[in-house]
Scaffold this motif. Sequence first.
Motif, PDB file in Angstrom:
ATOM      1  N   GLN A 107       0.831  -1.191   0.000  1.00 21.26           N
ATOM      2  CA  GLN A 107       0.000   0.000   0.000  1.00 21.26           C
ATOM      3  C   GLN A 107       0.872   1.250   0.000  1.00 21.26           C
ATOM      4  N   PRO A 136       2.985   3.775  -1.994  1.00 16.92           N
ATOM      5  CA  PRO A 136       3.301   4.217  -3.357  1.00 16.92           C
ATOM      6  C   PRO A 136       4.751   4.664  -3.520  1.00 16.92           C
ATOM      7  N   CYS A 171      -9.869   1.533  -0.347  1.00 15.19           N
ATOM      8  CA  CYS A 171      -8.415   1.441  -0.320  1.00 15.19           C
ATOM      9  C   CYS A 171      -7.917   1.237  -1.738  1.00 15.19           C
ATOM     10  N   THR A 172      -6.652   1.474  -1.914  1.00 17.48           N
ATOM     11  CA  THR A 172      -5.968   1.173  -3.163  1.00 17.48           C
ATOM     12  C   THR A 172      -5.025   0.031  -2.861  1.00 17.48           C
ATOM     13  N   ASP A 189      -2.093  -2.490  -4.439  1.00 13.07           N
ATOM     14  CA  ASP A 189      -1.152  -2.735  -5.524  1.00 13.07           C
ATOM     15  C   ASP A 189      -0.633  -4.165  -5.386  1.00 13.07           C
TER      16      ASP A 189
END
Length: 145
Positions: free
Chosen positions: A5, A7, A140-141, A143
């Motif tokens: 999470q 980036p 949420c994002t 990845d």
Amino acid sequence: PLFSQNPFLPQNSFLPPEQRMVLVACGPFTPSDGVAFEPLSDLLEVVARDRPDVCILFGPFLDAKHEQVESCQLLSSFSDVFRLCLRTIIEGTKSAGSQLVLVPSLRDVSHDFVYPQPPFLFPDLPKEDRARVLLVPEPCTLDID
């Protein structure tokens, strides 16, 4: 871990990403006439058979709109039933080695009814499972790789 999470982690754009199998399922994980979690058991059989790299589960895990919840007919507290559900999921995915992501729902009876939602708190998460179980907020994002 397969996901991050953050980036700000360095990304190597020269290597092609590995192919990943991601299983996504959304609750409720109980039938409308009981809280025996039969649909959840069926899902865990699929996870054991297909062995996905990542398993993302959206709540509700214990649905606030369930008839037995609304009429307070459960034999245990909401939090006890919820913890049992989470333990079942964590144990049921362990043999597959799947990374597990648990996302709350506004209809989770034992969670905050606010949006955005904070991640679940599960302080008795076994130490050996902490690397593969990710409790995320909603929204949420995520990845993956």
